[in-house]
Design a protein around this motif. Structure first.
Motif, PDB file in Angstrom:
ATOM      1  N   UNK A 117       0.831  -1.204   0.000  1.00 47.13           N
ATOM      2  CA  UNK A 117       0.000   0.000   0.000  1.00 47.13           C
ATOM      3  C   UNK A 117       0.870   1.261   0.000  1.00 47.13           C
ATOM      4  N   UNK A 118       1.923   1.243   0.812  1.00 51.21           N
ATOM      5  CA  UNK A 118       2.856   2.374   0.888  1.00 51.21           C
ATOM      6  C   UNK A 118       3.476   2.636  -0.480  1.00 51.21           C
ATOM      7  N   UNK A 119       4.031   1.606  -1.082  1.00 53.08           N
ATOM      8  CA  UNK A 119       4.715   1.778  -2.367  1.00 53.08           C
ATOM      9  C   UNK A 119       3.729   2.144  -3.474  1.00 53.08           C
ATOM     10  N   UNK A 120       2.501   1.661  -3.379  1.00 49.67           N
ATOM     11  CA  UNK A 120       1.474   1.986  -4.354  1.00 49.67           C
ATOM     12  C   UNK A 120       1.109   3.472  -4.285  1.00 49.67           C
ATOM     13  N   UNK A 121       0.976   4.001  -3.080  1.00 52.27           N
ATOM     14  CA  UNK A 121       0.666   5.434  -2.916  1.00 52.27           C
ATOM     15  C   UNK A 121       1.794   6.291  -3.471  1.00 52.27           C
ATOM     16  N   UNK A 122       3.029   5.937  -3.121  1.00 51.43           N
ATOM     17  CA  UNK A 122       4.176   6.694  -3.619  1.00 51.43           C
ATOM     18  C   UNK A 122       4.192   6.647  -5.143  1.00 51.43           C
ATOM     19  N   UNK A 123       3.948   5.473  -5.712  1.00 53.23           N
ATOM     20  CA  UNK A 123       3.936   5.317  -7.169  1.00 53.23           C
ATOM     21  C   UNK A 123       2.856   6.195  -7.808  1.00 53.23           C
ATOM     22  N   UNK A 124       1.656   6.227  -7.247  1.00 55.31           N
ATOM     23  CA  UNK A 124       0.570   7.056  -7.793  1.00 55.31           C
ATOM     24  C   UNK A 124       0.934   8.538  -7.778  1.00 55.31           C
ATOM     25  N   UNK A 125       1.494   8.985  -6.677  1.00 56.61           N
ATOM     26  CA  UNK A 125       1.876  10.399  -6.574  1.00 56.61           C
ATOM     27  C   UNK A 125       3.029  10.710  -7.539  1.00 56.61           C
ATOM     28  N   UNK A 126       3.972   9.774  -7.639  1.00 59.12           N
ATOM     29  CA  UNK A 126       5.094   9.963  -8.560  1.00 59.12           C
ATOM     30  C   UNK A 126       4.583  10.053 -10.009  1.00 59.12           C
ATOM     31  N   UNK A 127       3.651   9.192 -10.373  1.00 59.77           N
ATOM     32  CA  UNK A 127       3.065   9.220 -11.721  1.00 59.77           C
ATOM     33  C   UNK A 127       2.349  10.545 -11.989  1.00 59.77           C
TER      34      UNK A 127
END
Length: 176
Positions: A50-60
């Motif tokens: 979940x943590x890495x998914x949130x970071x990935x969404x914001x990065x995208x």
């Protein structure tokens, strides 16, 4: 013929465990000013999917992330981990050619910057308002001194008055 250079301030958020809400205005205003979020390297490396998914969404969406190591020799308070902020400043200088940083942070961040000797100038605004509370947050947190003689010294450089408000500009002396 003169070339006009428009400087755009980059918004930097130090959020060790990335608690910013997904509906943050930072995401909806990326076209106005870019955003860099500094998170704990330990938190990021040990985070769940979940943590890495949130970071990935914001990065995208266009947000830059910088991971920071835990600071050595600094007493933890607040979140229990003191982050080393020097790598963040080095990143901003190298990647974004930043030479100045305006910090509008809370007591913990300001205290960390002073602890890690990364403040060379302080602008303090004083307004004619009195507010007091037993649970009030201090201006700086974590910068402990046993005596006044042990405290950081500043030299007053300028005083500017804005109606009833006053801006005090100080140069921060290196630690003794």
């Amino acid at each position: 013929d003169r070339t006009t250079i428009k400087l755009i301030a980059r918004r930097i958020v130090v959020d060790p465990t990335f608690r910013l809400p997904d509906k943050s205005n930072l995401l909806s205003t990326l076209d106005a000013a870019p955003v860099t979020i500094a998170v704990s390297q330990h938190w990021y490396e040990h985070g769940d999917k979940h943590v890495k998914s949130r970071v990935h969404r914001w990065h995208e969406a266009g947000v830059e992330f910088v991971t920071l190591p835990t600071a050595e020799g600094i007493e933890p308070h607040g979140d229990g981990r003191a982050l080393s902020l020097r790598p963040l400043l080095a990143h901003l200088a190298k990647v974004h050619h930043a030479t100045n940083l305006l910090v509008e942070g809370g007591a913990t961040l300001l205290g960390r910057l002073f602890e890690q000797q990364m403040v060379d100038e302080l602008h303090a605004y004083v307004a004619p308002k009195l507010v007091g509370d037993a649970r009030a947050i201090p201006v700086l947190q974590g910068l402990q001194c046993k005596t006044i003689a042990d405290s950081r010294t500043m030299r007053l450089r300028n005083v500017m008055r804005y109606d009833d408000d006053v801006l005090l500009q100080y140069r921060v002396a290196p630690p003794q």
